[in-house]
Structures are given as C-alpha cells and as structure tokens.
Design a protein around this motif. Structure first.
Motif, short mmCIF file in Angstrom:
data_model
loop_
_atom_site.label_atom_id
_atom_site.label_comp_id
_atom_site.label_asym_id
_atom_site.label_seq_id
_atom_site.Cartn_x
_atom_site.Cartn_y
_atom_site.Cartn_z
N HIS A 6 0.70 -1.26 0.13
CA HIS A 6 -0.02 -0.09 -0.06
C HIS A 6 0.90 1.27 0.08
N GLN A 7 2.24 1.10 0.06
CA GLN A 7 3.14 2.39 0.03
C GLN A 7 3.59 2.50 -1.16
N VAL A 8 3.46 1.50 -2.25
CA VAL A 8 4.20 1.60 -3.39
C VAL A 8 3.23 2.50 -4.33
N LEU A 9 1.78 2.52 -4.29
CA LEU A 9 0.85 3.10 -5.08
C LEU A 9 0.77 4.29 -4.37
N ILE A 10 0.94 5.56 -4.77
CA ILE A 10 0.74 6.90 -4.22
C ILE A 10 -0.81 7.33 -4.63
N ARG A 11 -1.00 7.44 -5.68
CA ARG A 11 -2.28 8.11 -6.19
C ARG A 11 -2.52 7.73 -7.56
N PRO A 12 -3.74 7.67 -8.08
CA PRO A 12 -3.98 7.52 -9.83
C PRO A 12 -3.60 8.78 -10.26
N LEU A 13 -3.28 8.52 -11.65
CA LEU A 13 -2.85 9.91 -12.31
C LEU A 13 -3.74 9.94 -13.45
N ILE A 14 -4.29 11.03 -13.46
CA ILE A 14 -5.62 11.36 -14.30
C ILE A 14 -5.51 12.83 -14.98
N THR A 15 -4.85 12.39 -16.39
CA THR A 15 -4.77 13.66 -17.43
C THR A 15 -5.42 13.18 -18.57
N GLU A 16 -5.35 14.18 -19.61
CA GLU A 16 -5.92 13.93 -20.70
C GLU A 16 -5.35 12.75 -21.35
N LYS A 17 -3.98 12.91 -21.33
CA LYS A 17 -3.24 11.85 -22.27
C LYS A 17 -3.39 10.55 -21.63
N VAL A 18 -3.42 10.24 -20.33
CA VAL A 18 -3.93 9.02 -19.56
C VAL A 18 -5.35 8.57 -19.97
N THR A 19 -6.01 9.42 -20.00
CA THR A 19 -7.40 9.38 -20.35
C THR A 19 -7.53 8.64 -21.85
N SER A 20 -6.76 9.23 -22.76
CA SER A 20 -6.82 8.68 -23.87
C SER A 20 -6.13 7.25 -24.20
#
Length: 97
Positions: A6-20
């Motif tokens: 649970h310390q490896v993943l900090i947060r999800p990354l949500i950007t336009e590029k990642v959404t595409s």
C-alpha cells in the motif's frame, strides 16, 4: 520486498493523455514511490486492485525549475507507472471519474 504494497501506489494519475491511453490501449497510470520497481508495482496493482497486469512501464519525471524573481527553486522529482491491463480487465477506479 522493500516496501509494503500500500506504500508503493501513491495515487492514480488522471490527465488527458492517460485518459486517451485508457480508452484506446487499456492502460492506467499511477504516481508511485520513488523507490518502487516494476515487480513491486505489478504486485501492488494485482493484489490491491484485483486486476491482472500485462505490462508495467516506469518513468522518472524530473521536477520543473521555478523562479520567483531572483530566487530559483525546483519542484520534487517523481515516478510514474504506466500499467497495461490484460484484455477484458477493467478498473472501476477510473469508471466513476
């Protein structure tokens, strides 16, 4: 393992590029610990989010240099993980966004 899962993943990354990427290639992105490697990210995603991972790509993102007048500062460096899920797998974390 050097860190707990649970310390490896900090947060999800949500950007336009990642959404595409998510819509076209079934790829999701996370900000991960700076000491994490591919194996730890794969184990963390598979065990915590209950999905099957096909591939993990890791990128080191260098922090930008910022100026305020004559003073120079630097934002923190961070690590990004692009996780490709196996065919047929979905992550409900992104479906509600």
């Amino acid at each position: 393992m050097s860190e707990k899962l649970h310390q490896v993943l900090i947060r999800p990354l949500i950007t336009e590029k990642v959404t595409s990427l998510r819509e076209s290639g079934n790829t999701v992105a996370f900000v991960v610990s700076s000491r994490a490697n591919r194996v730890e990210v794969r184990r963390a995603v598979e065990s915590l989010l209950k999905v099957k991972v096909e591939r993990v790509n890791i990128l080191n993102v260098m922090g930008k240099t910022k100026r305020l007048g004559r003073f120079v500062g630097k934002k923190q460096d961070w690590k990004k993980a692009l996780v490709t899920l196996k065919a047929g797998e979905k992550l409900e974390l992104y479906e509600s966004v």
